[in-house]
Design an enzyme around this catalytic site. Structure first.
Site, PDB file in Angstrom:
ATOM      1  CB  CYS A  40      -9.302  13.720  11.259  1.00 19.37           C
ATOM      2  SG  CYS A  40      -9.340  15.136  10.165  1.00 19.37           S
ATOM      3  CG  HIS A  53      -6.470  14.411  14.308  1.00 21.16           C
ATOM      4  ND1 HIS A  53      -5.685  14.317  13.185  1.00 21.16           N
ATOM      5  CD2 HIS A  53      -7.432  15.326  14.008  1.00 21.16           C
ATOM      6  CE1 HIS A  53      -6.156  15.121  12.249  1.00 21.16           C
ATOM      7  NE2 HIS A  53      -7.207  15.751  12.722  1.00 21.16           N
ATOM      8  CG  ASN A  59      -6.184  18.413  10.319  1.00 21.87           C
ATOM      9  OD1 ASN A  59      -5.857  17.245  10.112  1.00 21.87           O
ATOM     10  ND2 ASN A  59      -7.389  18.749  10.733  1.00 21.87           N
TER      11      ASN A  59
HETATM   12  N1  ACO Z   1      -7.488  34.740   9.192  1.00 21.63           N
HETATM   13  C1  ACO Z   1      -8.041  35.801   9.783  1.00 21.63           C
HETATM   14  N2  ACO Z   1      -9.301  35.809  10.252  1.00 21.63           N
HETATM   15  C2  ACO Z   1     -10.025  34.690  10.086  1.00 21.63           C
HETATM   16  C3  ACO Z   1      -9.502  33.545   9.464  1.00 21.63           C
HETATM   17  C4  ACO Z   1      -8.184  33.602   9.002  1.00 21.63           C
HETATM   18  N3  ACO Z   1      -7.571  32.537   8.412  1.00 21.63           N
HETATM   19  N4  ACO Z   1     -10.461  32.594   9.470  1.00 21.63           N
HETATM   20  C5  ACO Z   1     -11.544  33.118  10.061  1.00 21.63           C
HETATM   21  N5  ACO Z   1     -11.280  34.380  10.428  1.00 21.63           N
HETATM   22  C6  ACO Z   1     -12.182  35.329  11.091  1.00 21.63           C
HETATM   23  C7  ACO Z   1     -13.639  35.044  10.820  1.00 21.63           C
HETATM   24  O1  ACO Z   1     -14.021  35.560   9.569  1.00 21.63           O
HETATM   25  C8  ACO Z   1     -14.302  35.755  11.966  1.00 21.63           C
HETATM   26  O2  ACO Z   1     -14.342  37.115  11.656  1.00 21.63           O
HETATM   27  P1  ACO Z   1     -15.613  38.008  12.080  1.00 21.63           P
HETATM   28  O3  ACO Z   1     -15.660  37.946  13.588  1.00 21.63           O
HETATM   29  O4  ACO Z   1     -15.289  39.345  11.539  1.00 21.63           O
HETATM   30  O5  ACO Z   1     -16.804  37.341  11.430  1.00 21.63           O
HETATM   31  C9  ACO Z   1     -13.303  35.584  13.102  1.00 21.63           C
HETATM   32  O6  ACO Z   1     -12.054  35.224  12.500  1.00 21.63           O
HETATM   33  C10 ACO Z   1     -13.721  34.531  14.107  1.00 21.63           C
HETATM   34  O7  ACO Z   1     -14.187  33.397  13.391  1.00 21.63           O
HETATM   35  P2  ACO Z   1     -14.543  32.068  14.138  1.00 21.63           P
HETATM   36  O8  ACO Z   1     -14.854  31.006  13.113  1.00 21.63           O
HETATM   37  O9  ACO Z   1     -15.533  32.334  15.216  1.00 21.63           O
HETATM   38  O10 ACO Z   1     -13.120  31.768  14.789  1.00 21.63           O
HETATM   39  P3  ACO Z   1     -12.746  30.720  15.869  1.00 21.63           P
HETATM   40  O11 ACO Z   1     -12.194  31.402  17.049  1.00 21.63           O
HETATM   41  O12 ACO Z   1     -13.816  29.700  16.071  1.00 21.63           O
HETATM   42  O13 ACO Z   1     -11.529  30.001  15.140  1.00 21.63           O
HETATM   43  C11 ACO Z   1     -11.112  27.970  13.933  1.00 21.63           C
HETATM   44  C12 ACO Z   1     -11.699  29.362  13.888  1.00 21.63           C
HETATM   45  C13 ACO Z   1      -9.609  28.075  14.131  1.00 21.63           C
HETATM   46  C14 ACO Z   1     -11.392  27.315  12.587  1.00 21.63           C
HETATM   47  C15 ACO Z   1     -11.763  27.213  15.121  1.00 21.63           C
HETATM   48  O14 ACO Z   1     -13.153  27.265  15.033  1.00 21.63           O
HETATM   49  C16 ACO Z   1     -11.331  25.779  15.154  1.00 21.63           C
HETATM   50  O15 ACO Z   1     -10.208  25.480  15.471  1.00 21.63           O
HETATM   51  N6  ACO Z   1     -12.243  24.857  14.840  1.00 21.63           N
HETATM   52  C17 ACO Z   1     -11.894  23.456  14.704  1.00 21.63           C
HETATM   53  C18 ACO Z   1     -11.575  23.268  13.296  1.00 21.63           C
HETATM   54  C19 ACO Z   1     -10.670  22.109  12.982  1.00 21.63           C
HETATM   55  O16 ACO Z   1      -9.657  21.880  13.585  1.00 21.63           O
HETATM   56  N7  ACO Z   1     -11.067  21.443  11.922  1.00 21.63           N
HETATM   57  C20 ACO Z   1     -10.238  20.462  11.359  1.00 21.63           C
HETATM   58  C21 ACO Z   1     -11.016  19.343  10.779  1.00 21.63           C
HETATM   59  S1  ACO Z   1     -11.664  18.316  12.024  1.00 21.63           S
HETATM   60  C22 ACO Z   1     -10.409  17.674  12.763  1.00 21.63           C
HETATM   61  O17 ACO Z   1      -9.398  17.413  12.198  1.00 21.63           O
HETATM   62  C23 ACO Z   1     -10.549  17.391  14.164  1.00 21.63           C
END
Ligand code: ACO
Length: 312
Positions: A113, A239, A269
């Site tokens: 990224c 980004h 993204n």
């Molecule tokens: N739909 C519904 N529920 C979901 C989904 C989905 N698509 N994905 C995950 N969940 C659930 C999980 O299973 C979990 O359920 P549980 O509590 O029953 O186990 C719950 O949601 C919470 O999961 P977390 O992973 O703790 O959720 P979080 O609040 O951290 O959000 C996310 C997840 C959006 C991926 C967040 O961690 C994030 O934004 N991380 C950064 C990721 C990113 O942007 N990566 C891109 C690549 S790097 C870059 O470009 C910078």
């Protein structure tokens, strides 16, 4: 020896995939995706549409925008992490398909990224050294190739597309790519990486924590290096990973939300394509205007992170 921005172009695949489309094939909801990421839709390339096809389309649009031909360029750099072929590079394919009659240097950089910042960092050095007159920088990604439909926490995050900017050497050191900084930390490999069978492995919460710390760090570093403050910057074009990351980073830097360009709702993204795509969108819609100062921080797998300061 400086440089200036002389043109831009972009390409988005025709197919739009909404959150409702994901609701139909996996256990997710529009509400969850919008609340956690700000993403409402993304574009997916057709099965036979390659990264090189998308890069070529953005390159053609940028050349049309400037009234130049490929023979007016003396370097093409492509930021991509998702090329279908290990060789030749996407950049060489694009130059060939544009019908170049000169044998200009063309190469890809892989910085996930942060790839586009890495490309601009290289290009800036070629301008400063006086080795190049006109460089086209393309960011192109087919993230949909890496989407694992069995992993709802990553599947909904990504999209495909390409953006291109053309810069030309200039005597002013206060226009174009003014400054760049890029960094890496290979110790965090396990946090976010792709696998040999094209799956994304990501610890979401850890990635989130690093992103909201490292993007502002890079932005702060570059402002200090350039001797400017947040008040001098007209736009932050971060980004486009996730709206919560963008907003939290802006808050840490003390930037008002009105100065933040957001396209993640429309494009999701697109990794190395996200910055150029966002800038092209802002130029097309007259959001960012000529002469304005843009700060573009990025963060990605590697880890890699960095920032650039561009007067457009
Ligand atoms: N739909 C519904 N529920 C979901 C989904 C989905 N698509 N994905 C995950 N969940 C659930 C999980 O299973 C979990 O359920 P549980 O509590 O029953 O186990 C719950 O949601 C919470 O999961 P977390 O992973 O703790 O959720 P979080 O609040 O951290 O959000 C996310 C997840 C959006 C991926 C967040 O961690 C994030 O934004 N991380 C950064 C990721 C990113 O942007 N990566 C891109 C690549 S790097 C870059 O470009 C910078």
């Amino acid at each position: 020896m400086g440089n200036k921005l002389i043109g831009y172009g972009s390409y988005l695949p025709r197919k739009t995939v909404t959150n409702a489309d994901f609701e139909r094939v996996m256990d997710t909801s529009d509400q969850w995706i919008v609340e956690r990421t700000g993403i409402r839709q993304r574009h997916f390339a057709a099965e036979n549409e390659t990264v090189a096809d998308m890069a070529l389309a953005a390159a053609r649009a940028a050349l049309k925008n400037t009234g130049l031909t490929v023979d007016d360029l003396d370097m093409v750099i492509v930021a991509t992490t998702t090329p279908e072929l290990d060789f030749p590079s996407v950049a060489v394919q694009v130059v060939g398909r544009l019908g170049a009659t000169k044998n200009i240097p063309a190469f890809d950089v892989r910085g996930a990224c942060t790839g586009y910042i890495y490309a601009l960092h290289c290009g800036r050095a070629f301008f400063t050294s006086g080795m190049c007159e006109r460089i086209m920088f393309i960011g192109a990604e087919k993230m949909s190739r890496f989407i694992d439909m069995n992993d709802r926490s990553t599947a909904v995050l990504f999209g495909d597309g390409a953006g291109a900017l053309i810069f030309e050497r200039s005597t002013s050191s206060y226009s174009g790519i003014i400054d760049t900084v890029v960094m890496s930390d290979g110790k965090s490999f396990d946090m976010l990486h792709g696998t040999a069978d094209h799956k994304i492995v990501m610890n979401g919460p850890e990635t989130y924590k690093k992103a909201v710390m490292l993007m502002p760090d890079a932005a702060r570093y570059i402002m200090e290096h350039a001797g400017i403050t947040a008040d001098d910057v007209d736009w932050i074009v971060p980004h486009q990973a996730n709206l919560r990351i963008i907003q939290s980073g802006a808050k840490r830097l003390g930037f008002p939300l009105e100065k933040i360009l957001v396209t993640v709702d429309k494009h999701a993204n697109t990794s190395g394509a996200s910055g150029a795509l966002a800038l092209a969108y802002a130029f097309d819609n007259n959001i960012i205007k000529k002469g304005q100062l843009v700060l573009y921080p990025a963060f990605g797998s590697g880890l890699t992170w960095g920032a650039t300061l561009i007067r457009v």
